[in-house]
Structure formats: structure tokens, C-alpha cells
Scaffold this active site. Sequence first.
Site, PDB file in Angstrom:
ATOM      1  CB  SER A   1      -1.042  -0.106   1.221  1.00 60.74           C
ATOM      2  OG  SER A   1      -1.879   0.904   0.979  1.00 60.74           O
TER       3      SER A   1
ATOM      4  CG  ASP B   1      -7.038  -2.780  -3.115  1.00 61.35           C
ATOM      5  OD1 ASP B   1      -7.729  -1.937  -2.358  1.00 61.35           O
ATOM      6  OD2 ASP B   1      -5.775  -3.011  -3.102  1.00 61.35           O
TER       7      ASP B   1
ATOM      8  CG  HIS C   1      -5.629  -2.512   0.238  1.00 61.77           C
ATOM      9  ND1 HIS C   1      -5.348  -2.026  -0.689  1.00 61.77           N
ATOM     10  CD2 HIS C   1      -5.087  -1.864   1.472  1.00 61.77           C
ATOM     11  CE1 HIS C   1      -4.201  -1.314  -0.343  1.00 61.77           C
ATOM     12  NE2 HIS C   1      -3.932  -1.217   1.024  1.00 61.77           N
TER      13      HIS C   1
END
Length: 275
Positions: free
Chosen positions: A111, A218, A248
Amino acid sequence: MPPHPVPAREWEFAGARGAITARIWPHPDPRYVAVLAHGYGEHLGRYQHVADALVRHGAVVAGPDHLGHGRSAGERALVTDVDDLVADLDTVVASARGDHPDLPVVLVGHSMGGLVAARHAQLHGGALAALVLSGPVIGRWEVLGPLLAADAIPDTPIDVATLSRDPAVGEAYARDPLVWHGPFKRPTLEALVAGLARVAEGGAFGALPTLWLHGSDDALVPLEGTRQGIDAVRGDDLRERIYPGARHEVFNETHRDEVLADVTAFVDDVLGPPR
């Protein structure tokens, strides 16, 4: 290596803008170093199972809690310059290389940690043997514009169901006192915009073997926005794994063992099979 969790040792160093707490998961006879970069608002303690898998695979594992995150110093979830996080991450990489000068380094970023890892690869790619990006915030992240345009950034907690199809993951996230549960801060959003631009303009990864992992479902960092960023930085050796229905946090998904096996198979392909 035994199947039970490997305990981590914590250490602290003077980071770019404050004291940084890092973790090391040791291995008695490692064949490579794995360095982890966690995502926005979380901390490296959530990656115990990832570290366990990598240690069993033959790695000594290390990584920092980013500035303003976890056990590190700084105002919570405040990032004023992504390159500060890159510098702190590089301190961990350099320390690991100093302790194990003959071992290759594999960098794993998730991320926002994927943004940090991608920038590190552009600036210090020669120190790395391989790069793994999980749901990375690179390319187009459409949430930033509306948030910055708002007079007041909404204090809306993350929908924990967007993290994983495993409800236990969201429940643990919501209870975790080291996770930031408040709103984005405007300087952090501005820093992410600037960081995205730097990566987009920073050039390709060249010959660095890179594995991109992403969930097709996601909702936090949508796949197609990241694909734009991947296309801007992809080098000569990019592999991708898009997991159908995954959300995610692919390392915390219901098929996490498959994801971790994909990572270790990639490492074996790059470094050669275990001794």
C-alpha cells in the site's frame, strides 16, 4: 525452521525526522534479507505471519514502523514528505546489508509502503536483488483529489471489510491501539500527491526483478489506478499476480498462504532454490 512464530527484536535509530522503531526477525543461517515496508496508518507488528513465512523460507527479516506510525516517534499518521520514509527505510536496508554483506536484499512494500518501496527502488535499486509490491499506492489514486478539495477532511473510519474477506482481519484492525483510526491529515495527503508524482517521473526499475500483487476487488487502492503507475515504472522483469475477488490486504486474505507461496517462489526464481 520451526512452525511457531519467530519473535522479533526491536531496535531504535534516529530517523529523518524523529526516532524510528524497527524490528528484526532473526534466522540462524539466512540466505537472503527481506525488508518490509508497511502501509498507511498501520504498523509492522501486523506482519508477524509474513515474517514467519519468510524466515521459514530462509530470510532474516527487518523493517521499520514508519515515522508517525506504530511505535515510532512523530505525530500520528502525519507524513510531510514521502522521501523521509524512504530515507528511514534505506537506513534499515543499509543496516541489514551491513550485518549480512554477502546476502541479497528483497524489498517488500504494501500500500503506502509500496509507494515508499517503489521510490526506494528508483533511488537505491542497486542495493536490491528483488522488489515485491502489494496493492501499492502508485499511479492514479482518485481518493486524494476529493479529500484535498474538501473544506474539512471527513473523519470517517475505514470500512474494515475492505481489508480482507476474512472478518477476523477487520475485527483485529479495529481493536488495534497501534493502528491510526482517525482521519487523513491534509499535509499527509499533500505528501502522497507529491510522492506519487515523484515516482511517476522517477524512471523505470531497469533490470530489477519485480513482483506486483493486487486484489481484483481492492476498493481502497483500485487496481486500474495502480496499473497506470506500474506501467510508468516497470522495468525489464515485471511479473504480476492479480487475485480474483481479493481485497486490499492480500497478505491477510483468505488465500494468504497462496500469496506468500507466490512471493517465496518468486524469490527462489530470482535467487535460485534454497540450499
